[in-house]
Each structure stands twice: as C-alpha cells, then as structure tokens.
Design an enzyme around this catalytic site. Sequence first.
Site, PDB file in Angstrom:
ATOM      1  N   LYS A  78      -6.595  -6.487  -9.489  1.00 55.76           N
ATOM      2  CA  LYS A  78      -7.792  -7.231  -9.073  1.00 55.76           C
ATOM      3  C   LYS A  78      -8.800  -7.337 -10.212  1.00 55.76           C
ATOM      4  CE  LYS A  78      -8.339  -4.470  -5.478  1.00 55.76           C
ATOM      5  NZ  LYS A  78      -7.047  -3.765  -5.353  1.00 55.76           N
ATOM      6  N   PHE A 119      -1.858   3.022 -17.391  1.00 53.81           N
ATOM      7  CA  PHE A 119      -1.312   4.341 -17.743  1.00 53.81           C
ATOM      8  C   PHE A 119      -1.239   5.238 -16.516  1.00 53.81           C
ATOM      9  CE2 PHE A 119      -3.180   8.619 -18.945  1.00 53.81           C
ATOM     10  CZ  PHE A 119      -1.967   9.244 -19.185  1.00 53.81           C
ATOM     11  N   ASP A 124       1.724   7.643 -12.029  1.00 55.77           N
ATOM     12  CA  ASP A 124       1.598   8.007 -10.622  1.00 55.77           C
ATOM     13  C   ASP A 124       2.796   7.526  -9.814  1.00 55.77           C
ATOM     14  OD1 ASP A 124      -0.277   9.164  -8.564  1.00 55.77           O
ATOM     15  OD2 ASP A 124      -0.052   7.166  -7.713  1.00 55.77           O
ATOM     16  N   ASP A 128       5.247   9.858  -7.631  1.00 55.46           N
ATOM     17  CA  ASP A 128       5.338   9.640  -6.180  1.00 55.46           C
ATOM     18  C   ASP A 128       6.647   8.994  -5.759  1.00 55.46           C
ATOM     19  OD1 ASP A 128       2.816  10.691  -5.892  1.00 55.46           O
ATOM     20  OD2 ASP A 128       1.803   8.757  -5.697  1.00 55.46           O
ATOM     21  N   ARG A 133       4.429  -1.945  -6.598  1.00 58.49           N
ATOM     22  CA  ARG A 133       3.069  -1.889  -7.127  1.00 58.49           C
ATOM     23  C   ARG A 133       2.639  -3.325  -7.427  1.00 58.49           C
ATOM     24  NH1 ARG A 133      -1.067   1.512  -7.107  1.00 58.49           N
ATOM     25  NH2 ARG A 133       0.362   3.246  -7.571  1.00 58.49           N
ATOM     26  N   ASP A 195      -4.003  16.891  -6.241  1.00 55.51           N
ATOM     27  CA  ASP A 195      -3.269  16.060  -5.290  1.00 55.51           C
ATOM     28  C   ASP A 195      -1.802  16.496  -5.224  1.00 55.51           C
ATOM     29  OD1 ASP A 195      -2.641  14.074  -3.498  1.00 55.51           O
ATOM     30  OD2 ASP A 195      -2.674  12.446  -4.955  1.00 55.51           O
ATOM     31  N   LYS A 221      -9.897  11.861  -9.029  1.00 54.89           N
ATOM     32  CA  LYS A 221      -8.743  11.005  -9.292  1.00 54.89           C
ATOM     33  C   LYS A 221      -9.105   9.523  -9.327  1.00 54.89           C
ATOM     34  CE  LYS A 221      -4.054  10.020  -7.650  1.00 54.89           C
ATOM     35  NZ  LYS A 221      -3.000  10.332  -6.649  1.00 54.89           N
ATOM     36  N   PHE A 260     -14.609   4.127  -1.525  1.00 52.19           N
ATOM     37  CA  PHE A 260     -13.552   3.193  -1.910  1.00 52.19           C
ATOM     38  C   PHE A 260     -12.166   3.802  -1.665  1.00 52.19           C
ATOM     39  CE2 PHE A 260     -10.543   1.743  -5.160  1.00 52.19           C
ATOM     40  CZ  PHE A 260     -10.603   0.364  -5.032  1.00 52.19           C
ATOM     41  N   ASP A 264      -8.938   2.923   0.735  1.00 53.92           N
ATOM     42  CA  ASP A 264      -7.545   2.830   0.284  1.00 53.92           C
ATOM     43  C   ASP A 264      -6.613   3.603   1.212  1.00 53.92           C
ATOM     44  OD1 ASP A 264      -7.442   1.095  -1.843  1.00 53.92           O
ATOM     45  OD2 ASP A 264      -6.709   2.579  -3.261  1.00 53.92           O
ATOM     46  N   ASP A 265      -7.037   4.802   1.601  1.00 50.09           N
ATOM     47  CA  ASP A 265      -6.229   5.609   2.514  1.00 50.09           C
ATOM     48  C   ASP A 265      -6.038   4.873   3.838  1.00 50.09           C
ATOM     49  OD1 ASP A 265      -6.261   7.497   0.527  1.00 50.09           O
ATOM     50  OD2 ASP A 265      -7.543   8.919   1.581  1.00 50.09           O
TER      51      ASP A 265
END
Length: 375
Positions: A78, A119, A124, A128, A133, A195, A221, A260, A264-265
């Site tokens: 974005k 990066f 990540d 994960d 993505r 995390d 994070k 924010f 996202d969660d």
Amino acid sequence: MTDNTPLLFRTRKPVVINPTPSYSKVYDPTMSNPIKEFMDVFPVIAEELLAHLRSLNIPQNAIEWFDRSMRYNVLGGKMNRGLTVAETLRILKRGEPLSEEEIFKANLLGWCIEWLQAFFLVSDDIMDDSKTRRGQPCWFRVEGVGNIAINDAFILESAIYFFLKKHFRKDSYYVDLIELFHETTYQTELGQLLDLITAPEDNVDLNKFSIEKHSFIVIYKTAYYSFYLPVALAMHMAGVKDEAAFKQAEAILLPLGEYFQVQDDYLDCYGNPETIGKIGTDIEDNKCSWLINQALDIASAEQRKILDENYGKRNEANVKAVKEVYVELGIEGRFKAYEEESYVRINALIEKVDHPLLSQDVFTSFMKRIYKRTK
C-alpha cells in the site's frame, strides 16, 4: 517448444531508467502529485543499485536474481509508510514549498522504509511458513527460490545503507538516519522474538499468552517501524533536534501503531482475502493475536477447553471451532468497541500536541488513513 527457463526469470520485467534528478525545480506542494513523485524515485534508485552491482563485476544471472527479488518484494504494498515521509515533511514545513532535492530525498527515505518492510516480510513469511503475501506466493515459495530468500532478505536490508550513504552522507543528520534505522530494526526484531517464543507453531500453550505480551509485541514489531520511523525521518529532514519533540511524537504514534496492528489481527480473521492480499492464518499459526487474547480473557471453562484443543492447528475443522467460540464470545463486537475507544483516546492525545516544532496534522493524517480500514 517447452520453455525450460526458471519461472523466476521468465516473469522478469526490464529495468526502467530515469535520469538522476537535477534538484533545480521547486514544487508547489498544493499542485504536486505525491504518489507519482514517490513512484518516480523507484526506478532511479533501483538502477543505482543495479549499476553498483555491475561495477562489482557480479555475473549477470546474480544481477537478474537481485532485480527480480527487489521488484517482487519491495513493490506491491500500500506504500503508506513510504508516502508518509514526504507528507510529514510538507506538514512540518507549514506550507513552505519543498525543493526538488527535498522531495527526492524525502521519498528516497520513504523507499528505504519500503525496503525495510520487504526485509521484514520476506523473513517473517519464512518463519511463519506463510503461503501468500500481497496477493501472490511468498517469495520463498516462488519456483527456484526456497531458502535463498533468507540471503535475499539480508540484501534487501543492506540496500538501505547503500542509499543513505550515497544520498545523505554530507548532511548533518546522516548519523541520525543511520542510528534511527538500526534502532528501529532492533526494536522490530525484539518484537518478532517475543512473538516467536510466545507462540511457537510446534508447541501450542495458550497459558503463555496475555494482553500485555500482545501489546509489547505489536508496539515493537509494528508500531516503531510503521508509524514512528517515517515521522522521525521527516523530523530529521526538517531540522528538528529537540528530543522532547521526538518523545511527544512517539507518545502518539505508538498507540496509533498498536491500534493499526489490532486492526490487522481482526482483518486476518474477518477480512476479505482478496481485499487484504493474503489468506489469514493467525489461528493456524498459533499467533498471539488480539482476538485470542480477548477470548481467553472472557471464555468459560468449556470454551477455554475448545480453544486449547483447536488453536494452532492447521485442520480446517479446528480453525472453524475457534471461530465459533469467537462468535459465541462476541469478539467481533469487542473489536468494534475497541476501535471506537481507540479513535476517541488517540484523538484526545493529538489535541494535546503543543510542541512548536510539531503539528497535529501529522497525526490526524494517520488516523484518517487507518480508521475503519478494510485492508
């Protein structure tokens, strides 16, 4: 005839080279096109990097690899973080027109944040074991990439300091920029560490979760690099030296960043994958998200048992069981209440901004972009 060229190179786009800016023109900020100005910087700095690689006599296939990695991972987001630097600088200049050099440098710093974001995301996604993505396969899942993506992530980070040295070495705030990027990277990695150790995918233990841990994770994070970093960069460009100004900015931007990330969660569970550009996997990944922490805080013994038995498992039936508990507990409604409370609370902080080197508009611009966002 079958094309045996790896997919990685079959889809490569050619580099577009723009001339290096002359820094001679002065833009009227009321007439400028911020997105175009930002995007115009990318081909310039992309070619600078590729020219540097060529000067090292690196083989062409490595240059093509880097070019593809750069475009695949840096572009496509974005760009809110990157665009914020020039936007903030204009606000801090209080209507004074920016020179072409200032516009170029502010947008270059914005691209440095986008490189930093790339990066983080490449790394990540590997940690994960994510699938998509920005609406496409994660970089490490692209044919022919695999674990090479780890080194690609390191190169993406290193490019930031190439840009800073090339374009800011003679500026009085050059060391401030370097320290800020290093500190922000360190903070983000600390958040990622907590995390990962709080919610390892192979050892689900919801007793490790807490609202306090979630807050630390999201501030370190996400909030520092997504919210504080672009504003602090613009403040350095604007000549701000007073530490009190940076502290006041931080006191607002970190809560904004936390809000924010909670969004996202929420979107990971309730958002449209086509809109947000990825398939939400927080439940499967055993993420210490805002939703699960809210659920744990109010769940009955029976609901807690269901969460313990199903959270962090990749079977569709397990994910469905967790989401059903969320529905029973009204987690979606709790989020909407949290969103309104955050909006009121953060706006109250913004109204108290009184430092002469800051402007409330710096922070209200963030709120306008993220309040009730859907992606």
